[in-house]
Scaffold this active site. Structure first.
Site, short mmCIF file in Angstrom:
data_model
loop_
_atom_site.label_atom_id
_atom_site.label_comp_id
_atom_site.label_asym_id
_atom_site.label_seq_id
_atom_site.Cartn_x
_atom_site.Cartn_y
_atom_site.Cartn_z
CB SER A 48 -0.88 0.01 1.24
OG SER A 48 -0.08 0.19 2.40
CG ASP A 79 -3.72 -2.78 -1.80
OD1 ASP A 79 -4.62 -2.95 -2.64
OD2 ASP A 79 -3.88 -2.97 -0.57
CG HIS A 80 -6.39 0.56 -1.81
ND1 HIS A 80 -7.70 0.78 -2.17
CD2 HIS A 80 -6.38 -0.66 -1.19
CE1 HIS A 80 -8.45 -0.25 -1.77
NE2 HIS A 80 -7.67 -1.14 -1.20
CG ASP A 101 -9.13 3.32 -4.36
OD1 ASP A 101 -10.22 3.67 -4.88
OD2 ASP A 101 -9.02 3.02 -3.15
CD GLU A 131 -12.28 0.26 -4.70
OE1 GLU A 131 -11.12 -0.09 -4.41
OE2 GLU A 131 -13.09 0.72 -3.87
CG HIS A 175 -10.40 -2.04 3.02
ND1 HIS A 175 -10.87 -1.07 2.16
CD2 HIS A 175 -9.65 -2.88 2.26
CE1 HIS A 175 -10.41 -1.32 0.93
NE2 HIS A 175 -9.67 -2.41 0.97
CB SER A 209 -9.29 -10.36 6.39
OG SER A 209 -7.98 -10.10 5.94
O1 G3H Z 1 -6.80 -2.03 1.67
C1 G3H Z 1 -5.96 -1.48 2.39
C2 G3H Z 1 -4.79 -2.19 2.89
O2 G3H Z 1 -5.14 -3.07 3.91
C3 G3H Z 1 -3.69 -1.24 3.26
O3 G3H Z 1 -3.85 -0.63 4.46
O4 G3H Z 1 -3.06 1.72 4.11
O5 G3H Z 1 -3.12 0.66 6.40
O6 G3H Z 1 -1.42 -0.06 4.70
P1 G3H Z 1 -2.79 0.50 4.93
P1 13P Z 2 -8.67 -6.85 4.60
O1 13P Z 2 -8.67 -5.66 5.50
O2 13P Z 2 -9.97 -7.58 4.66
O3 13P Z 2 -7.54 -7.77 4.85
O4 13P Z 2 -8.54 -6.33 3.09
C1 13P Z 2 -7.29 -5.93 2.60
C2 13P Z 2 -7.38 -5.24 1.28
O5 13P Z 2 -8.40 -5.14 0.65
C3 13P Z 2 -6.13 -4.68 0.75
O6 13P Z 2 -6.34 -3.98 -0.42
ZN ZN Z 3 -8.26 -2.95 -0.45
#
Ligand code: G3H
Ligand code: 13P
Ligand code: ZN
Length: 305
Positions: A48, A79-80, A101, A131, A175, A209
């Protein structure tokens, strides 16, 4: 063949999913990698924006590179990504794929931004995930207070206008560790509509998750306070993989819970311990254990390399 596109197409055809596992440090990445090696599963290792700034670009990419050398069926993913600039940076750093995203933007703005990222990334054969809809939940840099399911008609238009390679859909996942206060369901009716309008198009589930009771109980037994934590039931994820076109399943929270459960346990049971290796090693092993189980029983990606 060994590239991400090959495994996405294979997953779509054979109904398995690539686990997309987030990592934040060496131990979590090693734990994930070991599970993939043990099960011979292709997988995505995700960073991320928050993880990138926590680890530092050079450490994050360096660690991922070492893993890819050991097991070349791991694909590095942003990610995102929230801006063109951060996606461009990931492309330039050699990521295999990026997620832009734009789900918090207007439909028109999301299309424009996603299209711009695709135009750049595709020049370097880097895949792009978009997304549409909003996935609820709050983490460091990724947050949305509300849930907006993906509109199937807009999904088709979005894919056609942007040229994205995969699409993250909002069908009721969220999330973080607190996914439901009531009935644990997913909107398979919406997913079916999307699949009718976008046949054979690879779809992604975020917020997937399972938040296993065992991990939550261990955390709570050793001083944590996660009383109302609830995840997506395993059976719903299995159905999404086996009967639908979900080919990527994102998992971060479970990895965090696995590590934290062991760190808490060791530190509470052995209060004189202060060597980080003594609690990080069991944390790393617990990550391998839970990811192995997901690969075998939810993603069905074992022996797919
Ligand atoms: O979807 C989000 C991921 O779980 C990343 O979370 O921005 O806290 O690293 P984070
Ligand atoms: P979770 O918080 O359910 O593990 O999802 C993680 C996620 O979507 C990361 O992009
Ligand atoms: Zn996500």
């Amino acid at each position: 063949m060994n590239n991400l596109k090959y495994y996405i197409d294979k997953a779509l055809k054979e109904h398995f999913a690539l686990g997309a596992m987030n990592f934040n440090n060496m131990e979590s990445l090693q734990g994930i990698m070991q599970a993939c090696i043990n099960t011979k599963a292709p997988a995505i290792i995700s960073i991320s924006e928050g993880a990138l700034s926590y680890m530092g670009e050079d450490f994050a990419v360096g660690l991922a590179k070492i893993c890819k050398e050991k097991f070349p069926y791991l694909f590095l993913h942003l990610d995102h990504g929230k801006s063109f600039e951060v996606c461009k940076r990931a492309v330039d750093l050699g990521f295999d794929s990026v997620m832009i995203d734009g789900s918090g933007l207007s439909f028109k703005e999301n299309i424009a931004l996603t299209k711009k990222v695709c135009e750049y990334a595709h020049k370097f054969d880097v895949l792009v995930e978009g997304e549409l809809g909003q996935i609820k939940g709050i983490e460091d840099n990724v947050s949305s207070a509300s849930q907006h399911y993906t509109d199937p008609i807009k999904a088709k238009e979005f894919v056609e206008k942007t040229d994205v390679d995969t699409l993250a859909v909002a069908i009721g996942t969220s999330h973080g560790a607190y996914k439901y206060s009531g009935k644990q369901t997913l909107r398979f009716d919406i997913l079916e509509e999307i699949e009718k309008l976008l046949p054979n198009f690879p779809l992604v589930l975020h917020g997937a998750s399972t938040v296993d009771e065992e991990l939550v109980d261990t955390i709570n037994d050793f001083g944590g306070e996660l009383e109302k934590a609830v995840g997506i039931p395993k059976e719903l994820l299995q159905k999404a993989v086996k009967e639908h076109n979900i080919i990527k399943i994102n998992t971060d929270t479970d990895i965090r819970l696995a590590m934290t459960s062991k760190v808490r346990q060791v530190l509470m049971q052995e209060p004189k311990e202060f060597d980080p290796r003594k609690y990080l090693k069991p944390g790393r092993e617990k990550i391998t254990e839970i990811i192995t189980d997901k690969i075998n029983n939810i993603f069905f990606a074992n022996n797919q390399i």
